[in-house]
Design a protein around this motif. Structure first.
Motif, PDB file in Angstrom:
ATOM      1  N   VAL A 227       0.813  -1.212   0.000  1.00  0.00           N
ATOM      2  CA  VAL A 227       0.000   0.000   0.000  1.00  0.00           C
ATOM      3  C   VAL A 227       0.847   1.263   0.000  1.00  0.00           C
ATOM      4  O   VAL A 227       0.335   2.347  -0.219  1.00  0.00           O
ATOM      5  N   LEU A 228       2.159   1.164   0.273  1.00  0.00           N
ATOM      6  CA  LEU A 228       3.013   2.339   0.300  1.00  0.00           C
ATOM      7  C   LEU A 228       3.525   2.672  -1.095  1.00  0.00           C
ATOM      8  O   LEU A 228       3.892   1.791  -1.856  1.00  0.00           O
ATOM      9  N   THR A 229       3.549   3.960  -1.424  1.00  0.00           N
ATOM     10  CA  THR A 229       4.199   4.388  -2.653  1.00  0.00           C
ATOM     11  C   THR A 229       5.708   4.281  -2.464  1.00  0.00           C
ATOM     12  O   THR A 229       6.211   4.094  -1.353  1.00  0.00           O
ATOM     13  N   ALA A 230       6.455   4.450  -3.561  1.00  0.00           N
ATOM     14  CA  ALA A 230       7.915   4.370  -3.471  1.00  0.00           C
ATOM     15  C   ALA A 230       8.458   5.447  -2.545  1.00  0.00           C
ATOM     16  O   ALA A 230       9.369   5.192  -1.740  1.00  0.00           O
ATOM     17  N   ALA A 231       7.921   6.657  -2.645  1.00  0.00           N
ATOM     18  CA  ALA A 231       8.399   7.749  -1.789  1.00  0.00           C
ATOM     19  C   ALA A 231       8.049   7.496  -0.329  1.00  0.00           C
ATOM     20  O   ALA A 231       8.844   7.781   0.572  1.00  0.00           O
ATOM     21  N   GLU A 232       6.868   6.955  -0.074  1.00  0.00           N
ATOM     22  CA  GLU A 232       6.475   6.627   1.295  1.00  0.00           C
ATOM     23  C   GLU A 232       7.346   5.515   1.857  1.00  0.00           C
ATOM     24  O   GLU A 232       7.751   5.550   3.031  1.00  0.00           O
ATOM     25  N   ALA A 233       7.640   4.520   1.018  1.00  0.00           N
ATOM     26  CA  ALA A 233       8.483   3.413   1.465  1.00  0.00           C
ATOM     27  C   ALA A 233       9.890   3.898   1.792  1.00  0.00           C
ATOM     28  O   ALA A 233      10.517   3.422   2.743  1.00  0.00           O
ATOM     29  N   ALA A 234      10.398   4.861   1.023  1.00  0.00           N
ATOM     30  CA  ALA A 234      11.732   5.394   1.290  1.00  0.00           C
ATOM     31  C   ALA A 234      11.766   6.128   2.623  1.00  0.00           C
ATOM     32  O   ALA A 234      12.679   5.938   3.429  1.00  0.00           O
ATOM     33  N   ALA A 235      10.774   6.990   2.852  1.00  0.00           N
ATOM     34  CA  ALA A 235      10.733   7.744   4.107  1.00  0.00           C
ATOM     35  C   ALA A 235      10.552   6.822   5.302  1.00  0.00           C
ATOM     36  O   ALA A 235      11.194   6.987   6.344  1.00  0.00           O
ATOM     37  N   SER A 236       9.684   5.842   5.154  1.00  0.00           N
ATOM     38  CA  SER A 236       9.447   4.895   6.236  1.00  0.00           C
ATOM     39  C   SER A 236      10.644   3.965   6.416  1.00  0.00           C
ATOM     40  O   SER A 236      11.019   3.607   7.546  1.00  0.00           O
ATOM     41  N   GLY A 237      11.269   3.577   5.314  1.00  0.00           N
ATOM     42  CA  GLY A 237      12.407   2.675   5.378  1.00  0.00           C
ATOM     43  C   GLY A 237      13.600   3.265   6.105  1.00  0.00           C
ATOM     44  O   GLY A 237      14.423   2.526   6.655  1.00  0.00           O
ATOM     45  N   ALA A 238      13.716   4.591   6.126  1.00  0.00           N
ATOM     46  CA  ALA A 238      14.815   5.228   6.850  1.00  0.00           C
ATOM     47  C   ALA A 238      14.722   4.980   8.351  1.00  0.00           C
ATOM     48  O   ALA A 238      15.710   5.157   9.068  1.00  0.00           O
ATOM     49  N   ASN A 239      13.534   4.570   8.813  1.00  0.00           N
ATOM     50  CA  ASN A 239      13.337   4.242  10.227  1.00  0.00           C
ATOM     51  C   ASN A 239      13.064   2.761  10.453  1.00  0.00           C
ATOM     52  O   ASN A 239      12.590   2.363  11.517  1.00  0.00           O
ATOM     53  N   SER A 240      13.369   1.916   9.454  1.00  0.00           N
ATOM     54  CA  SER A 240      12.921   0.525   9.494  1.00  0.00           C
ATOM     55  C   SER A 240      13.562  -0.300  10.596  1.00  0.00           C
ATOM     56  O   SER A 240      13.042  -1.356  10.949  1.00  0.00           O
ATOM     57  N   ARG A 241      14.681   0.153  11.152  1.00  0.00           N
ATOM     58  CA  ARG A 241      15.276  -0.580  12.264  1.00  0.00           C
ATOM     59  C   ARG A 241      14.656  -0.194  13.603  1.00  0.00           C
ATOM     60  O   ARG A 241      14.969  -0.794  14.626  1.00  0.00           O
ATOM     61  N   LEU A 242      13.815   0.806  13.570  1.00  0.00           N
ATOM     62  CA  LEU A 242      13.168   1.263  14.796  1.00  0.00           C
ATOM     63  C   LEU A 242      11.686   0.925  14.834  1.00  0.00           C
ATOM     64  O   LEU A 242      11.092   0.852  15.917  1.00  0.00           O
TER      65      LEU A 242
END
Length: 494
Positions: A227-242
């Motif tokens: 459901v995430l766009t590429a830009a949303e996935a990038a922003a969210s992925g920057a916090n993926s270890r948290l």
């Protein structure tokens, strides 16, 4: 200028409604605007911006052949507009300053009542990217006031007036010691009235509807959900270890966890579909933590997904600085007339104003704090990483910016604000081995208080006014920074 009354009333009593042009609409409920009176709708959702050029006010009456008179007062009379909640004024040249006053009044959508005149903070140039950075040199930049939150509105009136005298000259601060007390500035020289900047426009920002709540995952997602766009996935992925992909908040973590694994939290990689300048290697953070494992417990942080950031409007990619040596505290100057439940909308409004109206690459601040003490992720790139912001002109490198939502020139910030600033800085500064009660030296990138290349020693938790001649973060909030430093150090276990 001649007044006309609503056609529906005119049908009933046309003869009685031929009234003089001196009538002024009262500051009370008025009829809802007709559909054909509004600008055409735009297919830019969520959120939208109406940009209206200002015009000389009363030039035919007051100018008397003086071409400069029209340039000293501009605005717009009362008018119906599409719904909006945040206002600001922009102009063509980002280097030009607006020496004067900006006042607006707005009509509430709910009851049609017009507000009193409200002041808009005109000195906003000190919030922005460093002059010679890629963002600071971008051709998209515009001069701008601070944004003002006015709530749901559908009518507006504005007046902009030039000062009779303007400030002049660059003032440098002391060469040694900390910048404590930098608010006490020497008087400035005064000159003749300067014209208003060219290309003044009123920006009316609709932050859009609240985003749909993301389902709470039962387990940590290892890949972006569909459901995430590429830009949303990038922003969210920057916090993926948290936190999982698509999470609306990063959960709090106890101090023992943050001390045990600080590097783990700073090593997240950008998600596919976006590009990023790689953050600095984690080794310096590891070494700092090993020498002084004073890292506060991680506070709960509401993510960009949580407040509904439209990731399509920011520039792609993330830009990082080398480390974080200091935290600059700001107030947003958007006013205190908001509820904590409205903060996601306030942030979306500020974000859109920063990007679409002011021409910045993203939200300017690294973090935001509301008056209830909630902490929000600001500029994209990862809350545990040294993301380069646009918050303290001349000192964005190796620092972070925290904006407290509100205006604290004469209003005292709630205790929850000071606690939130202390908790956030105890964790984030602690990741880089920084003592909240200490001092650090930063190199100026250029500004009105310290010339480019000047080395300046700051408290590690400083006010914006310490690095730039400005009232920000307001005297009442600035006076609370000493308490924030002491509390932050305690959270670190010092």
């Amino acid at each position: 200028m001649r007044a006309s009354l609503a056609s529906s009333i005119a049908v009933a009593c046309a003869a009685a409604l031929a009234l003089p042009v001196t009538l002024v609409a009262p500051a009370t409920a008025t009829a809802r605007p007709a559909a054909n009176a509004l600008p055409p709708a735009q297919d830019e959702l969520p959120g939208s911006t109406q940009s209206l050029p200002l015009r000389p006010l009363g030039a035919s009456v007051r100018s008397f052949g003086d071409p400069g008179a029209a340039a000293r007062e501009q605005g717009l009379g009362r008018r119906d507009v599409r719904p909006f909640s945040l206002v600001g004024v922009v102009w063509d040249d980002p280097a030009a300053e607006l020496h004067g006053t900006v006042q607006v009044r707005t009509r509430a959508t709910a009851d049609g009542v017009w507000s009193a005149w409200q002041d808009v903070e005109t000195h906003n140039g000190e919030h922005g990217a460093d002059p010679e950075s890629a963002e600071g040199a971008a051709g998209t930049l515009r001069g701008s006031t601070a944004p003002l939150w006015v709530g749901d509105s559908d009518g507006v009136e504005i007046r902009v007036r030039a000062e009779e005298g303007t400030a002049e000259g660059t003032r440098e601060g002391a060469a040694e010691g900390t910048t404590e007390g930098a608010a006490e500035r020497a008087p400035e020289a005064r000159t003749a009235t300067a014209p208003l900047p060219a290309g003044l426009r009123l920006e009316l920002v609709d932050p859009g509807e609240e985003p749909a709540a993301a389902p709470a995952p039962g387990t940590r997602a290892m890949a972006p959900p569909a459901v995430l766009t590429a830009a949303e996935a990038a922003a969210s992925g920057a916090n993926s270890r948290l936190a999982p992909y698509g999470a609306t908040a990063i959960p709090a973590a106890p101090r023992d966890d943050t001390v045990a694994a600080p590097v783990h939290e700073t090593a997240a990689e950008p998600a596919a579909g976006d590009t990023a300048a790689a953050p600095p290697a984690a080794a310096p953070v590891r070494e700092a933590a090993a020498k002084k494992p004073y890292i506060g417990p991680r506070p709960r942080i509401i993510t960009r997904k949580g407040w509904g950031a439209d990731e399509k409007i920011r520039e792609k990619g993330f830009v990082y600085t080398k480390t974080i040596k200091a935290a600059f505290v700001h107030h947003s100057a958007t006013g205190n007339n908001y509820t904590c439940g409205q903060v996601p909308s306030v942030l979306r409004g500020i974000y859109r104003y920063h990007v679409k109206s002011s021409g910045w690459r993203d939200f300017g601040y690294n973090f935001a704090v509301d008056k209830c003490g909630n902490i929000y992720e600001g500029r994209a790139g990862g809350v545990a990483k040294p993301v380069l912001g646009a918050h303290t002109l001349g000192f964005n490198t190796n620092s972070m910016g925290v904006a407290v939502i509100g205006t604290f020139t004469s209003s005292t910030p709630p205790a929850a604000v000071v606690t939130a600033v202390a908790r956030l800085t105890a964790w984030k500064l602690g990741l880089h081995g920084i003592d909240p009660k200490g001092t650090q030296t930063l190199v100026s990138g250029g500004g009105n208080l310290y010339k480019k290349g000047r080395k300046v020693r700051f408290h590690t938790i400083a006010g914006h006014r310490d690095g730039f001649a400005t009232d920000c973060p307001g005297g009442r909030l600035y006076n609370k920074l000493g308490a924030a430093r002491a509390s932050s150090a305690k959270y670190q276990g010092r």
